[in-house]
Write a protein that holds these residues in place. Structure first.
Motif, PDB file in Angstrom:
ATOM      1  N   SER A   6      51.980  29.363  25.292  1.00 13.71           N
ATOM      2  CA  SER A   6      52.595  30.610  24.841  1.00 13.71           C
ATOM      3  C   SER A   6      53.938  30.348  24.167  1.00 13.71           C
ATOM      4  O   SER A   6      54.275  30.963  23.151  1.00 13.71           O
ATOM      5  CB  SER A   6      52.794  31.560  26.027  1.00 13.71           C
ATOM      6  N   ALA A   7      54.712  29.415  24.736  1.00 18.22           N
ATOM      7  CA  ALA A   7      56.042  29.123  24.197  1.00 18.22           C
ATOM      8  C   ALA A   7      55.965  28.495  22.809  1.00 18.22           C
ATOM      9  O   ALA A   7      56.664  28.912  21.880  1.00 18.22           O
ATOM     10  CB  ALA A   7      56.796  28.204  25.157  1.00 18.22           C
ATOM     11  N   VAL A   8      55.089  27.502  22.636  1.00 21.05           N
ATOM     12  CA  VAL A   8      55.032  26.827  21.334  1.00 21.05           C
ATOM     13  C   VAL A   8      54.349  27.703  20.280  1.00 21.05           C
ATOM     14  O   VAL A   8      54.710  27.660  19.102  1.00 21.05           O
ATOM     15  CB  VAL A   8      54.337  25.447  21.434  1.00 21.05           C
ATOM     16  N   ILE A   9      53.386  28.506  20.718  1.00 19.31           N
ATOM     17  CA  ILE A   9      52.705  29.402  19.773  1.00 19.31           C
ATOM     18  C   ILE A   9      53.694  30.435  19.228  1.00 19.31           C
ATOM     19  O   ILE A   9      53.706  30.739  18.035  1.00 19.31           O
ATOM     20  CB  ILE A   9      51.511  30.097  20.448  1.00 19.31           C
ATOM     21  N   ALA A  10      54.527  30.973  20.140  1.00 15.62           N
ATOM     22  CA  ALA A  10      55.478  32.004  19.728  1.00 15.62           C
ATOM     23  C   ALA A  10      56.462  31.487  18.677  1.00 15.62           C
ATOM     24  O   ALA A  10      56.866  32.225  17.773  1.00 15.62           O
ATOM     25  CB  ALA A  10      56.238  32.527  20.942  1.00 15.62           C
ATOM     26  N   SER A  11      56.840  30.208  18.795  1.00 11.70           N
ATOM     27  CA  SER A  11      57.860  29.682  17.876  1.00 11.70           C
ATOM     28  C   SER A  11      57.289  28.888  16.709  1.00 11.70           C
ATOM     29  O   SER A  11      57.884  28.868  15.626  1.00 11.70           O
ATOM     30  CB  SER A  11      58.841  28.794  18.652  1.00 11.70           C
ATOM     31  N   LEU A  12      56.127  28.243  16.907  1.00 14.06           N
ATOM     32  CA  LEU A  12      55.614  27.332  15.884  1.00 14.06           C
ATOM     33  C   LEU A  12      54.209  27.661  15.392  1.00 14.06           C
ATOM     34  O   LEU A  12      53.716  27.013  14.469  1.00 14.06           O
ATOM     35  CB  LEU A  12      55.637  25.890  16.428  1.00 14.06           C
ATOM     36  N   GLY A  13      53.535  28.636  16.013  1.00 12.18           N
ATOM     37  CA  GLY A  13      52.184  28.980  15.591  1.00 12.18           C
ATOM     38  C   GLY A  13      51.124  28.241  16.383  1.00 12.18           C
ATOM     39  O   GLY A  13      51.398  27.262  17.079  1.00 12.18           O
ATOM     40  N   TRP A  14      49.860  28.716  16.274  1.00 10.85           N
ATOM     41  CA  TRP A  14      48.781  28.155  17.098  1.00 10.85           C
ATOM     42  C   TRP A  14      48.496  26.699  16.780  1.00 10.85           C
ATOM     43  O   TRP A  14      48.024  25.941  17.637  1.00 10.85           O
ATOM     44  CB  TRP A  14      47.516  28.994  16.967  1.00 10.85           C
ATOM     45  N   GLN A  15      48.792  26.249  15.564  1.00 10.97           N
ATOM     46  CA  GLN A  15      48.523  24.850  15.200  1.00 10.97           C
ATOM     47  C   GLN A  15      49.333  23.869  16.049  1.00 10.97           C
ATOM     48  O   GLN A  15      48.908  22.737  16.294  1.00 10.97           O
ATOM     49  CB  GLN A  15      48.828  24.617  13.720  1.00 10.97           C
ATOM     50  N   SER A  16      50.501  24.319  16.514  1.00  8.13           N
ATOM     51  CA  SER A  16      51.374  23.425  17.292  1.00  8.13           C
ATOM     52  C   SER A  16      50.741  22.993  18.610  1.00  8.13           C
ATOM     53  O   SER A  16      51.091  21.950  19.161  1.00  8.13           O
ATOM     54  CB  SER A  16      52.711  24.114  17.557  1.00  8.13           C
ATOM     55  N   GLU A  72      45.300  35.020  18.380  1.00  9.51           N
ATOM     56  CA  GLU A  72      46.015  34.697  17.142  1.00  9.51           C
ATOM     57  C   GLU A  72      45.139  33.903  16.179  1.00  9.51           C
ATOM     58  O   GLU A  72      45.189  34.099  14.959  1.00  9.51           O
ATOM     59  CB  GLU A  72      47.291  33.914  17.452  1.00  9.51           C
ATOM     60  N   ILE A  73      44.313  32.996  16.719  1.00  9.50           N
ATOM     61  CA  ILE A  73      43.396  32.235  15.866  1.00  9.50           C
ATOM     62  C   ILE A  73      42.401  33.180  15.196  1.00  9.50           C
ATOM     63  O   ILE A  73      42.101  33.045  14.003  1.00  9.50           O
ATOM     64  CB  ILE A  73      42.671  31.158  16.693  1.00  9.50           C
ATOM     65  N   ALA A  74      41.868  34.124  15.966  1.00  7.13           N
ATOM     66  CA  ALA A  74      40.924  35.092  15.396  1.00  7.13           C
ATOM     67  C   ALA A  74      41.555  35.845  14.230  1.00  7.13           C
ATOM     68  O   ALA A  74      40.936  36.030  13.170  1.00  7.13           O
ATOM     69  CB  ALA A  74      40.471  36.077  16.480  1.00  7.13           C
ATOM     70  N   ALA A  75      42.818  36.260  14.415  1.00  9.95           N
ATOM     71  CA  ALA A  75      43.496  37.001  13.350  1.00  9.95           C
ATOM     72  C   ALA A  75      43.850  36.095  12.176  1.00  9.95           C
ATOM     73  O   ALA A  75      43.665  36.459  11.010  1.00  9.95           O
ATOM     74  CB  ALA A  75      44.763  37.646  13.909  1.00  9.95           C
ATOM     75  N   SER A  76      44.324  34.885  12.474  1.00 13.65           N
ATOM     76  CA  SER A  76      44.777  33.969  11.423  1.00 13.65           C
ATOM     77  C   SER A  76      43.629  33.504  10.530  1.00 13.65           C
ATOM     78  O   SER A  76      43.774  33.406   9.308  1.00 13.65           O
ATOM     79  CB  SER A  76      45.469  32.759  12.051  1.00 13.65           C
ATOM     80  N   LEU A  77      42.473  33.208  11.137  1.00 14.78           N
ATOM     81  CA  LEU A  77      41.340  32.687  10.379  1.00 14.78           C
ATOM     82  C   LEU A  77      40.345  33.777   9.990  1.00 14.78           C
ATOM     83  O   LEU A  77      39.302  33.482   9.399  1.00 14.78           O
ATOM     84  CB  LEU A  77      40.633  31.585  11.180  1.00 14.78           C
ATOM     85  N   GLY A  78      40.641  35.020  10.345  1.00 14.48           N
ATOM     86  CA  GLY A  78      39.743  36.121  10.005  1.00 14.48           C
ATOM     87  C   GLY A  78      38.382  35.989  10.646  1.00 14.48           C
ATOM     88  O   GLY A  78      37.354  36.282  10.017  1.00 14.48           O
TER      89      GLY A  78
END
Length: 399
Positions: A152-162, A32-38
């Motif tokens: 996995s739980a916090v990323i799914a609901s709040l994003g990788w920054q959480s 997700e970080i790879a996709a989010s930050l390009g």
């Protein structure tokens, strides 16, 4: 068993969880970080590499600092820096910023890697030290078993920054635990004033100690195999084998379970057969498992259960190698235990960082690069055990 054994094991284990928790909880977020930050895969892997480089080099400063100022003040500094850098990671808007802030996070996390090992040596040696080390590792085992699932739980609901906000909260709790739950084990009369010459002399003694270096590098190669797995597993398991983040977390926890289960037998086996004998036999088992794995993968047996099974076998052997080698390496160096723990930890982390860089150059999203890299670690560890662990058995208890 000395009074306070369980309390110390719990506190040191929880403190030592901070660094691994910030890695294991972060792993499901890598795609997700790879996709989010390009960012490309190798750039995201460098966020792990920068953490490990800082994690390793900084221990060279925390060790002598803990010998000079006591064990607790450097812990306060490291945990505070880790907390602030974690909050910075949550705000990062580019992969370059994230790599830099992960470096600072590693500088802070290094405090809770080297200093707990020195605290153990302040109070225990020999098989008692191994028993405490393995009990601490049992507490640490909650990280690879629960952290990826929590991530996995916090990323799914709040994003990788959480993830980084969560580990900042863990650092704050650890500061409180250090302040009110941990006693100072390096008392005033035993502290060593800073002298550059004395520190360099301590490094010279350690670097010329064949057994210390052999044990440190054997443990470092075992840990390097973990780092190789950590840097590639999320891409391999989710991208190549198609696992969901939750399935990846469960598979990751299974490998960790083998390591931490076997580690609980390290002290008992050391008492019965001798600690160096345990290291030699377990390293041979790790090398054999890794060679069988790369042979099967290279021959085209592309099976996810097979890969997980062979990784589990190798990690089970490493559960005996890593804690035993850590304690044995410090047994002869009580007066400079902080420096010895720091130098050993630094070399092991840097070896792991180099392993991440090398595997990132050849990793193509398929399992062969992972299997071959781990097999190289296994063979090198076996060669070291055969050439450096020939001295008479280290005594179980020293004055």
């Amino acid at each position: 068993m000395k009074p306070g054994f369980i309390k110390m094991a719990l506190i040191l284990g929880l403190l030592s969880c901070v660094g691994p928790f910030s890695i294991d909880m972060y792993l499901p977020a890598l795609p997700e970080i790879a996709a989010s930050l390009g960012a490309p895969v190798e750039a995201v892997q460098y966020t792990l590499m920068s953490f490990f480089v800082a994690f390793g080099v900084s221990q060279l400063f925390y060790g002598p600092a803990s010998d000079m100022f006591g064990r607790k003040p450097p812990l306060y500094f490291g945990l505070l820096l880790f907390m602030l850098a974690s909050l910075g990671c949550a705000l990062a808007t580019s992969i370059e910023w994230l790599i830099g802030l992960r470096f600072l996070q590693g500088v802070g996390a290094a405090a809770v890697m080297s200093i707990p090992r020195a605290i153990i040596r302040d109070r225990y040696t020999g098989n008692e030290g191994t028993r405490l080390m393995t009990t601490v590792m049992l507490v640490i085992s909650i990280s690879p078993m629960l952290a990826p699932l929590a991530g996995s739980a916090v990323i799914a609901s709040l994003g990788w920054q959480s993830v980084f906000v969560a580990v900042a909260g863990a650092a704050l709790a650890s500061l409180a635990l250090t302040r009110w739950g941990l006693e100072e084990t390096m008392h005033e009369e035993y502290r060593v004033p800073f002298r550059l010459g004395a520190m360099l002399e301590a490094f010279r003694v350690l670097l010329r100690d064949r057994t210390y270096m052999g044990l440190t590098l054997i443990g470092g190669l075992g840990m390097s195999s973990f780092f190789i797995f950590i840097s590639t597993s999320s891409f391999l398991y989710t991208g190549y084998y198609g696992l969901s983040p939750t399935q990846f977390s469960l598979a990751f926890a299974l490998n960790a379970l083998g390591f931490f289960t076997s580690s609980q037998f390290a002290a008992t086996l050391g008492e019965r057969y001798g600690a160096q004998a345990v290291v030699r036999v377990a390293v041979a088992g790790f090398a054999a498992a890794s060679l069988v794995m790369v042979s099967l993968v290279g021959a085209g047996f592309d099976s996810f259960p097979l890969l997980v099974g062979m990784l589990l076998a190798g990690n089970t052997c490493l559960g005996l190698v890593v804690p035993t080698s850590m304690v044995l390496s410090l047994d002869d160096h009580g007066p400079i235990a902080g420096t010895a723990a720091a130098l050993g930890g630094a070399m092991q982390m840097l070896l792991g960082a180099v392993a991440i860089v090398l595997v990132s150059l050849v990793f193509d999203g398929r399992p062969l690069a992972l299997a071959a890299s781990i097999a190289i670690c296994g063979v090198l560890a076996l060669l070291l055990s055969l050439t450096t662990l020939r001295r008479p058995e280290v005594q179980a208890v020293r004055a």
